[in-house]
Design an enzyme around this catalytic site. Sequence first.
Site, PDB file in Angstrom:
ATOM      1  N   ASP A  94      92.863  34.550   7.603  1.00 21.88           N
ATOM      2  CA  ASP A  94      91.472  33.836   8.154  1.00 21.88           C
ATOM      3  C   ASP A  94      91.437  32.358   7.764  1.00 21.88           C
ATOM      4  O   ASP A  94      91.162  32.056   6.428  1.00 21.88           O
ATOM      5  CB  ASP A  94      90.238  34.372   7.625  1.00 21.88           C
ATOM      6  CG  ASP A  94      89.043  33.792   8.080  1.00 21.88           C
ATOM      7  OD1 ASP A  94      89.012  32.912   8.984  1.00 21.88           O
ATOM      8  OD2 ASP A  94      87.732  34.461   8.090  1.00 21.88           O
ATOM      9  N   GLU A 100      78.002  17.300  14.719  1.00 20.54           N
ATOM     10  CA  GLU A 100      78.331  18.603  15.194  1.00 20.54           C
ATOM     11  C   GLU A 100      76.873  19.395  15.589  1.00 20.54           C
ATOM     12  O   GLU A 100      75.600  19.081  15.053  1.00 20.54           O
ATOM     13  CB  GLU A 100      78.998  19.389  14.241  1.00 20.54           C
ATOM     14  CG  GLU A 100      78.434  19.797  13.050  1.00 20.54           C
ATOM     15  CD  GLU A 100      79.115  20.895  12.417  1.00 20.54           C
ATOM     16  OE1 GLU A 100      79.130  22.145  13.081  1.00 20.54           O
ATOM     17  OE2 GLU A 100      79.588  20.755  10.994  1.00 20.54           O
ATOM     18  N   VAL A 121      83.290  21.987  13.713  1.00 19.61           N
ATOM     19  CA  VAL A 121      83.999  20.565  13.394  1.00 19.61           C
ATOM     20  C   VAL A 121      85.104  20.484  14.388  1.00 19.61           C
ATOM     21  O   VAL A 121      85.475  19.468  15.330  1.00 19.61           O
ATOM     22  CB  VAL A 121      84.217  20.893  12.024  1.00 19.61           C
ATOM     23  CG1 VAL A 121      85.585  19.682  12.074  1.00 19.61           C
ATOM     24  CG2 VAL A 121      83.325  20.778  11.089  1.00 19.61           C
ATOM     25  N   SER A 153      90.288  28.717   9.253  1.00 24.03           N
ATOM     26  CA  SER A 153      89.549  27.927  10.262  1.00 24.03           C
ATOM     27  C   SER A 153      90.356  27.190  11.398  1.00 24.03           C
ATOM     28  O   SER A 153      91.217  26.422  10.624  1.00 24.03           O
ATOM     29  CB  SER A 153      88.574  26.929   9.448  1.00 24.03           C
ATOM     30  OG  SER A 153      87.742  26.273  10.555  1.00 24.03           O
ATOM     31  N   ALA A 154      89.934  27.203  12.561  1.00 25.41           N
ATOM     32  CA  ALA A 154      90.696  26.473  13.452  1.00 25.41           C
ATOM     33  C   ALA A 154      90.287  24.904  13.255  1.00 25.41           C
ATOM     34  O   ALA A 154      90.997  24.016  13.700  1.00 25.41           O
ATOM     35  CB  ALA A 154      90.161  26.748  14.940  1.00 25.41           C
ATOM     36  N   ASP A 155      89.381  24.483  12.412  1.00 29.01           N
ATOM     37  CA  ASP A 155      89.073  23.330  11.980  1.00 29.01           C
ATOM     38  C   ASP A 155      90.156  22.431  11.177  1.00 29.01           C
ATOM     39  O   ASP A 155      90.529  21.279  11.508  1.00 29.01           O
ATOM     40  CB  ASP A 155      87.929  23.071  11.028  1.00 29.01           C
ATOM     41  CG  ASP A 155      86.651  23.406  11.325  1.00 29.01           C
ATOM     42  OD1 ASP A 155      86.518  23.855  12.433  1.00 29.01           O
ATOM     43  OD2 ASP A 155      85.623  23.677  10.348  1.00 29.01           O
ATOM     44  N   LYS A 179      82.777  24.332   0.837  1.00 31.87           N
ATOM     45  CA  LYS A 179      82.079  25.340   0.004  1.00 31.87           C
ATOM     46  C   LYS A 179      83.256  26.099  -0.486  1.00 31.87           C
ATOM     47  O   LYS A 179      84.244  26.460   0.197  1.00 31.87           O
ATOM     48  CB  LYS A 179      81.141  25.899   0.916  1.00 31.87           C
ATOM     49  CG  LYS A 179      79.915  25.409   1.334  1.00 31.87           C
ATOM     50  CD  LYS A 179      79.122  26.345   1.873  1.00 31.87           C
ATOM     51  CE  LYS A 179      77.795  25.678   2.274  1.00 31.87           C
ATOM     52  NZ  LYS A 179      77.834  25.367   3.563  1.00 31.87           N
ATOM     53  N   LYS A 196      78.737  30.357  18.949  1.00 28.52           N
ATOM     54  CA  LYS A 196      79.453  29.387  18.243  1.00 28.52           C
ATOM     55  C   LYS A 196      80.836  29.039  18.886  1.00 28.52           C
ATOM     56  O   LYS A 196      81.386  30.019  19.249  1.00 28.52           O
ATOM     57  CB  LYS A 196      79.739  29.978  16.918  1.00 28.52           C
ATOM     58  CG  LYS A 196      80.530  29.350  15.994  1.00 28.52           C
ATOM     59  CD  LYS A 196      80.556  30.003  14.511  1.00 28.52           C
ATOM     60  CE  LYS A 196      81.962  29.588  13.804  1.00 28.52           C
ATOM     61  NZ  LYS A 196      82.283  30.353  12.785  1.00 28.52           N
TER      62      LYS A 196
HETATM   63  N1  PSU Z   1      81.062  25.205   6.538  1.00 29.14           N
HETATM   64  C1  PSU Z   1      79.884  24.709   5.940  1.00 29.14           C
HETATM   65  N2  PSU Z   1      78.634  24.588   6.965  1.00 29.14           N
HETATM   66  C2  PSU Z   1      78.938  24.821   8.165  1.00 29.14           C
HETATM   67  C3  PSU Z   1      80.309  25.144   8.629  1.00 29.14           C
HETATM   68  C4  PSU Z   1      81.340  25.598   7.695  1.00 29.14           C
HETATM   69  O1  PSU Z   1      79.617  24.439   4.834  1.00 29.14           O
HETATM   70  O2  PSU Z   1      78.040  24.558   8.972  1.00 29.14           O
HETATM   71  C5  PSU Z   1      80.414  25.390  10.188  1.00 29.14           C
HETATM   72  C6  PSU Z   1      81.027  24.213  10.688  1.00 29.14           C
HETATM   73  O3  PSU Z   1      80.535  24.070  12.209  1.00 29.14           O
HETATM   74  C7  PSU Z   1      82.450  24.424  10.872  1.00 29.14           C
HETATM   75  C8  PSU Z   1      82.414  25.955  11.002  1.00 29.14           C
HETATM   76  O4  PSU Z   1      83.276  23.959  11.666  1.00 29.14           O
HETATM   77  O5  PSU Z   1      81.290  26.630  10.519  1.00 29.14           O
HETATM   78  C9  PSU Z   1      83.841  26.531  10.886  1.00 29.14           C
HETATM   79  O6  PSU Z   1      83.692  27.923  11.222  1.00 29.14           O
HETATM   80  P1  PSU Z   1      84.947  29.083  10.829  1.00 29.14           P
HETATM   81  O7  PSU Z   1      85.003  29.195   9.467  1.00 29.14           O
HETATM   82  O8  PSU Z   1      84.620  30.167  11.770  1.00 29.14           O
HETATM   83  O9  PSU Z   1      86.054  28.201  11.625  1.00 29.14           O
HETATM   84 MN    MN Z   2      87.593  31.952  10.722  1.00 31.90          MN
END
Ligand code: PSU
Ligand code: MN
Length: 306
Positions: A142, A28, A110, A144-146, A163, A90
């Site tokens: 909240d 990524e 991701v 994540s879309a992941d 984390k 992002k």
């Molecule tokens: N968590 C980490 N390191 C990262 C990310 C998440 O420990 O670099 C990054 C990754 O690219 C992940 C994104 O896909 O943040 C998730 O962002 P969000 O929570 O806004 O979906």
């Molecule tokens: Mn989010």
Amino acid sequence: MNPVNPYLDIAPEVAEALAAGKPVVALESTIISHGMPWPQNAQTALKVEQLIRGEGATPATIAVIGGRLKAGCSREEIEYLGRQGHAVAKASRRDLPVLVARGADGACTVTTTMMIAHMAGIRVFATGGIGGVHRGAETTMDISADLEELAQTPVMVICAGAKSILDLGLTLEYLETKGVPVLGYGTDELPAFYTRTSGFRVDYRVDTPEELAAAFRAQRAMGLKTGMLVTNPIPAQYSMDKAVIDAAIDAAVAEAKTLGIHGKETTPFLLAKIKDLTGGDSLDSNIQLVFNNARLAARTAAALCR
Ligand code: PSU
Ligand code: MN
């Protein structure tokens, strides 16, 4: 131009490897532009690529550059993404249409790395940590879309867990609901990125790249469209003191709440804050766990090709 997807550019080296049935590992780029400071970000990304090559696989760093979906970036492109840092958007799933239409750049999370890897025919992806269900999501929503991407895109994601800026228990519940297998590499416990344990169990412990490949092959052969999450604990010699990292995470989460940080800013804000609070230690651990995941991904991609 790619006949299947007019916006996709598969780097020649990556296309050749895929055509020859050789192992390819996706990487990524949010970790480059938003996850680490310049110049460690580009140095780490290039070292990860080198490491994957050393294992006999081909790396494909994934990003949006000038509106093109890149499955494989050059050294210059990786350095560009690192130098630009937060100036690069992002890019999550919902950002792709506008970024592509505008010919803009995007650092792939991701989510978008899985999407573009799948478009290109890449099956294995190595990263540091994934996004998940944030603490307090019962009121902020909240998530994540992941997690949605893991539910719908058949790519194996190899990470070091998540984390504890996230609610790890709720993240596992969500993945269970969505039918995403969560595997522990050499462990029964979900690793928590900086530390090897979290107190939460994974679905299955898997001990070899061959076993990972067999599970992924079975999932695909049954026509299941879900992704697969492999959690690989940070090597013991690089793991952090739990009390130190937990204190930094708690302080970062509290500050984000006070400042009213929300939406796509939340994760980058928390990551940057934790880095500030722990000094260089967390950055060093972060780099080492990415190397560790890249190695496992290269070996698993090779096992998938046998
Ligand atoms: N968590 C980490 N390191 C990262 C990310 C998440 O420990 O670099 C990054 C990754 O690219 C992940 C994104 O896909 O943040 C998730 O962002 P969000 O929570 O806004 O979906
Ligand atoms: Mn989010």
